[in-house]
Structures are given as C-alpha cells and as structure tokens.
Design a protein around this motif. Structure first.
Motif, PDB file in Angstrom:
ATOM      1  N   THR A 201       0.813  -1.211   0.000  1.00  0.00           N
ATOM      2  CA  THR A 201       0.000   0.000   0.000  1.00  0.00           C
ATOM      3  C   THR A 201       0.846   1.261   0.000  1.00  0.00           C
ATOM      4  OG1 THR A 201      -1.757  -1.166   1.182  1.00  0.00           O
ATOM      5  CG2 THR A 201      -1.796   1.245   1.252  1.00  0.00           C
ATOM      6  N   LEU A 202       0.435   2.206  -0.840  1.00  0.00           N
ATOM      7  CA  LEU A 202       1.033   3.532  -0.897  1.00  0.00           C
ATOM      8  C   LEU A 202       0.087   4.488  -0.182  1.00  0.00           C
ATOM      9  CD1 LEU A 202       1.832   1.838  -3.536  1.00  0.00           C
ATOM     10  CD2 LEU A 202       2.335   4.031  -4.591  1.00  0.00           C
ATOM     11  N   GLY A 203       0.518   5.007   1.009  1.00  0.00           N
ATOM     12  CA  GLY A 203      -0.342   5.933   1.735  1.00  0.00           C
ATOM     13  C   GLY A 203      -0.061   7.355   1.337  1.00  0.00           C
ATOM     14  N   GLY A 204      -0.965   8.208   1.781  1.00  0.00           N
ATOM     15  CA  GLY A 204      -1.983   8.087   2.797  1.00  0.00           C
ATOM     16  C   GLY A 204      -1.414   8.218   4.207  1.00  0.00           C
ATOM     17  N   ASP A 205      -2.262   8.749   5.120  1.00  0.00           N
ATOM     18  CA  ASP A 205      -1.822   8.851   6.511  1.00  0.00           C
ATOM     19  C   ASP A 205      -2.010   7.522   7.222  1.00  0.00           C
ATOM     20  OD1 ASP A 205      -4.260   8.812   8.307  1.00  0.00           O
ATOM     21  OD2 ASP A 205      -4.840  10.585   7.160  1.00  0.00           O
ATOM     22  N   HIS A 206      -1.469   7.432   8.444  1.00  0.00           N
ATOM     23  CA  HIS A 206      -1.380   6.132   9.107  1.00  0.00           C
ATOM     24  C   HIS A 206      -2.721   5.605   9.591  1.00  0.00           C
ATOM     25  CE1 HIS A 206       2.320   3.798  10.758  1.00  0.00           C
ATOM     26  NE2 HIS A 206       1.436   2.983  10.202  1.00  0.00           N
ATOM     27  N   THR A 207      -3.758   6.420   9.546  1.00  0.00           N
ATOM     28  CA  THR A 207      -5.091   5.909   9.866  1.00  0.00           C
ATOM     29  C   THR A 207      -5.441   4.708   9.002  1.00  0.00           C
ATOM     30  OG1 THR A 207      -5.724   8.226  10.246  1.00  0.00           O
ATOM     31  CG2 THR A 207      -7.491   6.600  10.245  1.00  0.00           C
ATOM     32  N   ILE A 208      -4.951   4.676   7.772  1.00  0.00           N
ATOM     33  CA  ILE A 208      -5.374   3.653   6.812  1.00  0.00           C
ATOM     34  C   ILE A 208      -4.992   2.248   7.233  1.00  0.00           C
ATOM     35  CG2 ILE A 208      -5.192   5.360   4.964  1.00  0.00           C
ATOM     36  CD1 ILE A 208      -2.727   3.858   3.921  1.00  0.00           C
ATOM     37  N   THR A 209      -3.965   2.118   8.068  1.00  0.00           N
ATOM     38  CA  THR A 209      -3.533   0.773   8.464  1.00  0.00           C
ATOM     39  C   THR A 209      -4.597   0.067   9.292  1.00  0.00           C
ATOM     40  OG1 THR A 209      -1.256   1.582   8.466  1.00  0.00           O
ATOM     41  CG2 THR A 209      -1.642  -0.526   9.514  1.00  0.00           C
ATOM     42  N   TYR A 210      -5.391   0.811  10.021  1.00  0.00           N
ATOM     43  CA  TYR A 210      -6.455   0.216  10.848  1.00  0.00           C
ATOM     44  C   TYR A 210      -7.476  -0.540   9.998  1.00  0.00           C
ATOM     45  CZ  TYR A 210     -10.800   0.342  13.637  1.00  0.00           C
ATOM     46  OH  TYR A 210     -11.988   0.051  14.251  1.00  0.00           O
ATOM     47  N   PRO A 211      -8.133   0.076   9.013  1.00  0.00           N
ATOM     48  CA  PRO A 211      -9.078  -0.707   8.209  1.00  0.00           C
ATOM     49  C   PRO A 211      -8.409  -1.780   7.355  1.00  0.00           C
ATOM     50  CG  PRO A 211      -8.850   1.524   7.332  1.00  0.00           C
ATOM     51  CD  PRO A 211      -8.176   1.515   8.663  1.00  0.00           C
ATOM     52  N   ILE A 212      -7.158  -1.555   6.945  1.00  0.00           N
ATOM     53  CA  ILE A 212      -6.456  -2.611   6.208  1.00  0.00           C
ATOM     54  C   ILE A 212      -6.299  -3.846   7.087  1.00  0.00           C
ATOM     55  CG2 ILE A 212      -4.246  -3.276   5.180  1.00  0.00           C
ATOM     56  CD1 ILE A 212      -3.941  -0.340   4.264  1.00  0.00           C
ATOM     57  N   LEU A 213      -5.879  -3.649   8.339  1.00  0.00           N
ATOM     58  CA  LEU A 213      -5.710  -4.786   9.244  1.00  0.00           C
ATOM     59  C   LEU A 213      -7.048  -5.415   9.622  1.00  0.00           C
ATOM     60  CD1 LEU A 213      -2.790  -3.561  11.536  1.00  0.00           C
ATOM     61  CD2 LEU A 213      -2.737  -5.364   9.806  1.00  0.00           C
ATOM     62  N   GLN A 214      -8.109  -4.627   9.650  1.00  0.00           N
ATOM     63  CA  GLN A 214      -9.434  -5.236   9.860  1.00  0.00           C
ATOM     64  C   GLN A 214      -9.715  -6.266   8.770  1.00  0.00           C
ATOM     65  OE1 GLN A 214     -11.833  -1.570   9.978  1.00  0.00           O
ATOM     66  NE2 GLN A 214     -12.474  -2.120  12.055  1.00  0.00           N
ATOM     67  N   ALA A 215      -9.424  -5.893   7.529  1.00  0.00           N
ATOM     68  CA  ALA A 215      -9.692  -6.801   6.414  1.00  0.00           C
ATOM     69  C   ALA A 215      -8.766  -8.017   6.434  1.00  0.00           C
ATOM     70  CB  ALA A 215      -9.551  -6.043   5.095  1.00  0.00           C
ATOM     71  N   LEU A 216      -7.475  -7.793   6.684  1.00  0.00           N
ATOM     72  CA  LEU A 216      -6.526  -8.901   6.634  1.00  0.00           C
ATOM     73  C   LEU A 216      -6.705  -9.856   7.808  1.00  0.00           C
ATOM     74  CD1 LEU A 216      -3.258  -7.155   5.392  1.00  0.00           C
ATOM     75  CD2 LEU A 216      -4.978  -8.401   4.073  1.00  0.00           C
ATOM     76  N   ALA A 217      -7.091  -9.335   8.986  1.00  0.00           N
ATOM     77  CA  ALA A 217      -7.298 -10.214  10.144  1.00  0.00           C
ATOM     78  C   ALA A 217      -8.521 -11.100   9.958  1.00  0.00           C
ATOM     79  CB  ALA A 217      -7.434  -9.374  11.420  1.00  0.00           C
ATOM     80  N   GLU A 218      -9.482 -10.656   9.160  1.00  0.00           N
ATOM     81  CA  GLU A 218     -10.619 -11.520   8.861  1.00  0.00           C
ATOM     82  C   GLU A 218     -10.156 -12.790   8.157  1.00  0.00           C
ATOM     83  OE1 GLU A 218     -13.565  -9.516   6.580  1.00  0.00           O
ATOM     84  OE2 GLU A 218     -14.116  -8.117   8.185  1.00  0.00           O
ATOM     85  N   LYS A 219      -9.119 -12.659   7.353  1.00  0.00           N
ATOM     86  CA  LYS A 219      -8.612 -13.813   6.602  1.00  0.00           C
ATOM     87  C   LYS A 219      -7.582 -14.597   7.386  1.00  0.00           C
ATOM     88  CE  LYS A 219      -6.405 -15.084   2.231  1.00  0.00           C
ATOM     89  NZ  LYS A 219      -5.989 -14.614   0.881  1.00  0.00           N
ATOM     90  N   HIS A 220      -6.657 -13.907   8.042  1.00  0.00           N
ATOM     91  CA  HIS A 220      -5.499 -14.564   8.639  1.00  0.00           C
ATOM     92  C   HIS A 220      -5.598 -14.735  10.149  1.00  0.00           C
ATOM     93  CE1 HIS A 220      -3.344 -14.251   4.823  1.00  0.00           C
ATOM     94  NE2 HIS A 220      -3.686 -12.986   4.766  1.00  0.00           N
ATOM     95  N   GLY A 221      -6.587 -14.110  10.776  1.00  0.00           N
ATOM     96  CA  GLY A 221      -6.597 -14.056  12.230  1.00  0.00           C
ATOM     97  C   GLY A 221      -5.652 -12.972  12.701  1.00  0.00           C
ATOM     98  N   PRO A 222      -5.455 -12.847  14.022  1.00  0.00           N
ATOM     99  CA  PRO A 222      -4.549 -11.812  14.548  1.00  0.00           C
ATOM    100  C   PRO A 222      -3.151 -11.968  13.941  1.00  0.00           C
ATOM    101  CG  PRO A 222      -5.830 -12.782  16.316  1.00  0.00           C
ATOM    102  CD  PRO A 222      -6.093 -13.622  15.104  1.00  0.00           C
ATOM    103  N   VAL A 223      -2.599 -10.863  13.476  1.00  0.00           N
ATOM    104  CA  VAL A 223      -1.316 -10.907  12.778  1.00  0.00           C
ATOM    105  C   VAL A 223      -0.226 -10.273  13.628  1.00  0.00           C
ATOM    106  CG1 VAL A 223      -2.399 -10.852  10.508  1.00  0.00           C
ATOM    107  CG2 VAL A 223      -1.738  -8.697  11.597  1.00  0.00           C
ATOM    108  N   GLY A 224       1.012 -10.683  13.381  1.00  0.00           N
ATOM    109  CA  GLY A 224       2.148  -9.973  13.938  1.00  0.00           C
ATOM    110  C   GLY A 224       2.327  -8.663  13.183  1.00  0.00           C
ATOM    111  N   LEU A 225       3.042  -7.732  13.821  1.00  0.00           N
ATOM    112  CA  LEU A 225       3.206  -6.409  13.223  1.00  0.00           C
ATOM    113  C   LEU A 225       4.639  -5.941  13.393  1.00  0.00           C
ATOM    114  CD1 LEU A 225       1.974  -3.726  12.046  1.00  0.00           C
ATOM    115  CD2 LEU A 225       1.617  -3.032  14.428  1.00  0.00           C
ATOM    116  N   LEU A 226       5.265  -5.586  12.284  1.00  0.00           N
ATOM    117  CA  LEU A 226       6.527  -4.860  12.318  1.00  0.00           C
ATOM    118  C   LEU A 226       6.197  -3.419  11.966  1.00  0.00           C
ATOM    119  CD1 LEU A 226       9.592  -4.721  12.607  1.00  0.00           C
ATOM    120  CD2 LEU A 226       9.756  -5.228  10.159  1.00  0.00           C
ATOM    121  N   HIS A 227       6.290  -2.552  12.949  1.00  0.00           N
ATOM    122  CA  HIS A 227       5.864  -1.161  12.814  1.00  0.00           C
ATOM    123  C   HIS A 227       7.095  -0.269  12.934  1.00  0.00           C
ATOM    124  CE1 HIS A 227       3.711   2.447  14.912  1.00  0.00           C
ATOM    125  NE2 HIS A 227       3.922   2.695  13.640  1.00  0.00           N
ATOM    126  N   VAL A 228       7.454   0.394  11.841  1.00  0.00           N
ATOM    127  CA  VAL A 228       8.622   1.263  11.811  1.00  0.00           C
ATOM    128  C   VAL A 228       8.104   2.703  11.744  1.00  0.00           C
ATOM    129  CG1 VAL A 228      10.851   1.694  10.722  1.00  0.00           C
ATOM    130  CG2 VAL A 228       9.768  -0.557  10.493  1.00  0.00           C
TER     131      VAL A 228
END
Length: 396
Positions: A201-228
């Motif tokens: 993903t090319l952002g955009g402010d960091h708010t966007i990561t929240y709905p992205i993770l909502q979508a991905l967690a539906e598929k993968h379950g809770p995910v690990g996060l490397l946040h830089v």
C-alpha cells in the motif's frame, strides 16, 4: 488487452501491449517476448510496423496491427502457473517519461484477480494531526518509482520472475468523513484479501492501516506487526476523536487484530506529554525499540531477533516514512529529529526475508514539503524492497 504509451513524433514511437508481452518500436517494428516459466526470452519473429495516416502516432492502429499482422495464438499471454507475467520495462527500450504513471511502470489492472501481489494507493490525509498532504503521496511515489528496475542485485531477489505483480490503482476514500473512508478502505481490502494477492500500500496517513488490518485479520486471524515509525500510534483519542493517525494500533488491539506478542515497533522517538509514554505498548506485550537504541549501529542483529519472535505466522509491515530522520525524508507531516537512516531502513526490510508477510504499507509521504522528490523516491525504493521479501520471491 493493450495499454498504449504516447509517441514523440515521427522518430520516436513506443508502446507496450503489457499483458501480452508485445513491445512496439518505430525503429524496429513489433517484437514479442515469450514467457517461459519464470523468465522471458525474445522471439526471433519480428513484425513490421503498420503505417497509419499520421506517421508519427500509433493512436488507433494497435488493434488493426493485431488484426492484420498477429494472430491471438502468436501472443503467449500466460505464465505456466496461469498468472499474467508483468515486469517493469527497461529504460533502454521505453523512455522513462513515456507512459501512464503507475508504480514502477507496471500494468494498471482493474482488480487483484490473478495477481500474487499488487501495489494499491490510499490517498487519504484527513486523519492527520499536523501538516496535511499525504493524499498526494501515492501519486508522487508512483512518479518517483520510474527510477526503479526489475531485480535487486544486493539481495539477489527477482520478484518479477517469481510473482505476478501489477498496480491496481487507488482505493476510493471520502475526504469529508474519516469513518466512512475507513469503511471504504476496509471493503476494498476485503476484496483483495478474498484473492491470493498480497497488497503493498502507498499511503496516505497512518489511519489507513487500521481498516487494512481489519480486512486482513478476517482472513489470517490476529497478525504480527513490524511497525517502523517515529511514533507509537497508540493514543486513545485527540480532540474527542478516537480515530486519527495517532490511534490506529490502539484500535487494532481493542479489536483483537494483532498478535501482541509479535508486535515490534522500531524508530520510536520524540518529546512527549508524560515521562513514560510507552507504558501502554509494553503492557500489551509490544517490543518498543527506541531510535536512540539504533543510533550509529547496524540493525541486522536486531532483525535476527525479530525473525525469531515473528516465527512462521502471518505478519504485516507498516512503515511510516517519518521513522527516517528528516534530513533524508523531510516530506512528511510530523517529522522528528534524530531518526533512522536509509541504510537502516533497508536492513529492517531486508531482515524480513523468510517471514510470512501478508501485507505491507508505506505511509505519511506528504510531497509538498519536499520539492526535491527525495522523500517519495525513498518511499518507492522501500516499497520495492518490501516486494522483494514477500513469500515465494526467489533469490539467485
């Protein structure tokens, strides 16, 4: 089937029939690239250029050229795996300023279907707390990505010989309603997650990561996060609002989207309103690596520890460009001094090779604060590095 590039008068005419590997050149007619497994090799057969009424322009003549000179069977349109083969064009064949502005000059595809990975823009900045402008980030990153090439000699990664990749455009947003924008983003990424495609993903402010993770967690379950990042982005609220670019990871924790034992935050720094600003994060089980603990050292040993911590379960990479020192990346909304260097950023991303990466983002590029374009150029390179560490990318 075709995506035509503009022409430059009688002497220069270049176009690309991207998805089918056909290259048109005024000097040498039409050549085709045959895809075989994970490689491309030129066909020996060359087709003459169809001359149109306007000798300097191909507009409208590509369909006639295919009709009169090429049979559909002449154009091998699929990989052996069934996925479309795309690769950035060489600047030795197609001039860099030529063509539609996509990430790395890849084809623009309308959906993630058939792709292993896709670049997608989210031009949103109404969640910013200081300087706006990240809505223009995706466009400028794409512009600067024209300098990127197809392979990574430093790591040996050959992503375009390993994966089917394209630019799938931007997710729609509502610039007058942040909550509605998050809904639109979530729904867009649910459609991506429904396929086997990994979003970059090319952002955009960091708010966007929240709905992205909502979508991905539906598929993968809770995910690990490397946040830089320079900031933890785990505030609870500001000005009475619980949704803005300083809160996405607290919202993710509250909704169970993160595997908190596998969350690592790197590059954190800056002044604070309290003397213990990282208590919430550490109470959740996050590992917080301050920028000052990274000064003047290689981060390769740190990333060895991160790989052990992440294991083989799904992880998401979220990279805020303000993690880097503003000497390198001034084009952002909330810069903090004494940050990471570009070489450390490369060590962090390259250190993710072998991990089960299910998505990535690069956020907070606000190009108007850096007229040189260097911030966006750095962002484009980091996104390419993320592509190079995705699962199934081969190294040679």
């Amino acid at each position: 089937m075709e995506q035509l590039f503009s022409c430059h008068g009688r002497r220069l005419l270049q176009a690309s029939l991207w998805k089918n590997g056909v290259h048109l050149r005024a000097s040498s007619g039409v050549s085709m690239l045959r895809k075989s497994g994970a490689c491309q090799r030129p066909l020996t057969r060359t087709f003459a250029m169809l001359r149109g009424a306007h000798s300097g322009c191909l507009a409208g003549s590509a369909p006639r050229l295919l009709e009169n000179h090429l049979q559909q069977s002449d154009i091998p349109s699929r990989w052996a795996s069934g996925a479309t083969c795309n690769s950035p064009p060489s600047s030795e064949i197609v001039a860099r300023p030529v063509g539609v502005c996509t990430m790395m000059r890849l084809p623009l595809q309308g959906s993630p279907e058939g792709l292993d990975a896709a670049f997608v823009g989210v031009p949103l900045d109404i969640g910013t707390s200081n300087r706006p402008g990240t809505r223009f980030g995706p466009r400028r990153i794409r512009e600067e990505s024209v300098l990127l090439r197809a392979v990574n000699p430093s790591t040996g990664a050959v992503p375009f010989q390993s994966l089917s990749v394209a630019d799938i455009g931007d997710v729609d947003v509502n610039l007058y309603n942040l909550a509605d924008s998050c809904r639109l983003i979530r729904e867009g990424y649910q459609r991506i997650a429904a396929t086997s495609c990994i979003p970059l993903t090319l952002g955009g402010d960091h708010t966007i990561t929240y709905p992205i993770l909502q979508a991905l967690a539906e598929k993968h379950g809770p995910v690990g996060l490397l946040h830089v990042d320079a900031h933890t982005d785990t505030a609870d609220k500001a000005l009475g609002e619980k949704l803005y670019h300083g809160t996405p990871f607290r919202r993710c924790v509250e909704e169970g989207l993160l595997d908190c034992r596998r969350v690592v935050q790197i590059g954190i720094r800056g002044s604070s309103m309290t003397l213990n600003p990282y208590k919430y994060n550490r109470d959740q089980g996050f590992r917080v690596v301050l920028a000052e603990d990274c000064w003047l050292k290689s981060l390769v040993p740190l990333m060895g520890e991160v790989r052990q911590q992440m294991g083989d379960k799904p992880i998401y990479i979220s990279f805020d460009i303000d993690a880097l020192d503003p000497a390198y990346a001034p084009g952002t909304g909330t810069p903090e001094i004494a940050g990471l260097t570009p070489s450390q950023a490369l060590e962090i991303i390259r250190g993710c090779q072998g991990l089960n990466v299910v998505g990535c983002d690069l956020v907070e590029v606000a190009p108007m604060y850096d007229p040189s374009g260097n911030t966006a150029l750095l962002a484009a390179n980091l996104l390419f590095e993320m592509l190079c560490v995705l699962p199934k990318v081969k190294t040679v």
